[in-house]
Design a protein around this motif. Sequence first.
Motif, short mmCIF file in Angstrom:
data_model
loop_
_atom_site.label_atom_id
_atom_site.label_comp_id
_atom_site.label_asym_id
_atom_site.label_seq_id
_atom_site.Cartn_x
_atom_site.Cartn_y
_atom_site.Cartn_z
N SER A 101 0.80 -1.22 0.00
CA SER A 101 0.00 0.00 0.00
C SER A 101 0.84 1.27 0.00
CB SER A 101 -0.95 0.01 1.21
OG SER A 101 -0.23 -0.03 2.43
N GLY A 102 2.13 1.15 -0.04
CA GLY A 102 3.00 2.30 -0.02
C GLY A 102 2.96 3.10 -1.31
N ARG A 103 3.46 4.31 -1.24
CA ARG A 103 3.49 5.18 -2.40
C ARG A 103 4.75 5.01 -3.23
NH1 ARG A 103 2.11 10.72 0.67
NH2 ARG A 103 3.35 9.61 2.24
N ASP A 104 5.69 4.28 -2.70
CA ASP A 104 6.91 3.97 -3.43
C ASP A 104 6.85 2.53 -3.93
OD1 ASP A 104 9.13 3.27 -0.59
OD2 ASP A 104 7.04 2.78 -0.95
N CYS A 105 7.95 2.03 -4.45
CA CYS A 105 8.02 0.63 -4.85
C CYS A 105 8.37 -0.23 -3.65
CB CYS A 105 9.07 0.43 -5.94
SG CYS A 105 8.72 1.27 -7.49
N PRO A 106 7.80 -1.41 -3.56
CA PRO A 106 8.18 -2.30 -2.46
C PRO A 106 9.61 -2.77 -2.61
CG PRO A 106 6.76 -3.45 -4.01
CD PRO A 106 6.76 -2.01 -4.42
N SER A 107 10.23 -3.06 -1.48
CA SER A 107 11.61 -3.53 -1.50
C SER A 107 11.69 -5.02 -1.78
CB SER A 107 12.30 -3.21 -0.18
OG SER A 107 11.61 -3.78 0.91
N VAL A 108 10.60 -5.74 -1.54
CA VAL A 108 10.55 -7.17 -1.73
C VAL A 108 9.28 -7.52 -2.50
CG1 VAL A 108 10.45 -9.43 -0.61
CG2 VAL A 108 11.84 -7.61 0.39
N TYR A 109 9.41 -8.41 -3.45
CA TYR A 109 8.26 -8.91 -4.20
C TYR A 109 8.05 -10.39 -3.90
CZ TYR A 109 8.24 -4.59 -6.89
OH TYR A 109 8.16 -3.27 -7.28
N ASP A 110 6.80 -10.79 -3.85
CA ASP A 110 6.46 -12.15 -3.44
C ASP A 110 6.30 -13.12 -4.60
OD1 ASP A 110 6.24 -11.52 -0.60
OD2 ASP A 110 4.40 -10.45 -1.13
N TYR A 111 5.83 -12.63 -5.73
CA TYR A 111 5.50 -13.51 -6.85
C TYR A 111 6.19 -13.02 -8.11
CZ TYR A 111 1.87 -14.28 -3.39
OH TYR A 111 1.20 -14.51 -2.21
N TRP A 112 6.72 -13.96 -8.87
CA TRP A 112 7.52 -13.65 -10.04
C TRP A 112 7.08 -14.47 -11.25
CZ3 TRP A 112 11.69 -10.15 -10.08
CH2 TRP A 112 12.03 -9.62 -8.82
N GLY A 113 7.18 -13.86 -12.41
CA GLY A 113 6.97 -14.59 -13.64
C GLY A 113 8.25 -15.22 -14.12
N PRO A 114 8.17 -16.05 -15.13
CA PRO A 114 9.37 -16.75 -15.65
C PRO A 114 10.26 -15.89 -16.53
CG PRO A 114 7.46 -17.38 -16.93
CD PRO A 114 6.95 -16.50 -15.81
N GLY A 115 9.78 -14.75 -16.97
CA GLY A 115 10.59 -13.84 -17.77
C GLY A 115 10.34 -13.98 -19.26
N THR A 116 10.66 -12.92 -19.97
CA THR A 116 10.59 -12.91 -21.42
C THR A 116 11.83 -12.18 -21.95
OG1 THR A 116 9.20 -12.36 -23.35
CG2 THR A 116 9.21 -10.77 -21.53
N GLN A 117 12.43 -12.73 -22.98
CA GLN A 117 13.67 -12.19 -23.51
C GLN A 117 13.40 -11.02 -24.45
OE1 GLN A 117 17.03 -13.20 -23.00
NE2 GLN A 117 17.52 -11.37 -24.23
N VAL A 118 14.12 -9.94 -24.23
CA VAL A 118 14.11 -8.79 -25.13
C VAL A 118 15.52 -8.59 -25.64
CG1 VAL A 118 13.72 -6.31 -25.36
CG2 VAL A 118 12.17 -7.69 -23.95
N THR A 119 15.67 -8.63 -26.94
CA THR A 119 16.98 -8.43 -27.56
C THR A 119 16.90 -7.24 -28.50
OG1 THR A 119 17.47 -10.80 -27.44
CG2 THR A 119 18.81 -9.47 -28.92
#
Length: 122
Positions: A101-119
């Motif tokens: 609920s903070g106005r900044d970005c959280p320092s820790v994230y709980d859930y992550w995606g597998p990623g997508t490559q950008v070249t």
Amino acid sequence: QLQLVESGGGLVQPGGSRRLSCATSGFTFDYYTIGWFRQAPGKEREGVSCIGRSGNTWYKDSVKGRFTISRDNAKNTVYLQMSSLKPEDTGIYYCAARYYSGRDCPSVYDYWGPGTQVTVSS
């Protein structure tokens, strides 16, 4: 149960544009802050952008003016519109979520995606 899946990566030439999507499921999306990260070969993962519950946003200095983060709560999806791409933008892009609920970005994230490559290369 709680999942994030990135899409939209691929090969793009310098100066081009690309839009990444982060589709989520399994949680009440609009109560979460969503962040975008990237990891270049041989480098540490770094925060690129985040968007909070109130629509507040943050960008890494090197992408300001070129990247735009947005969220569509009806679709449970966050986007990262990338323009004027540079070779140094190359990497695996991840999205992540945290109940926050903070106005900044959280320092820790709980859930992550597998990623997508950008070249970014000519």
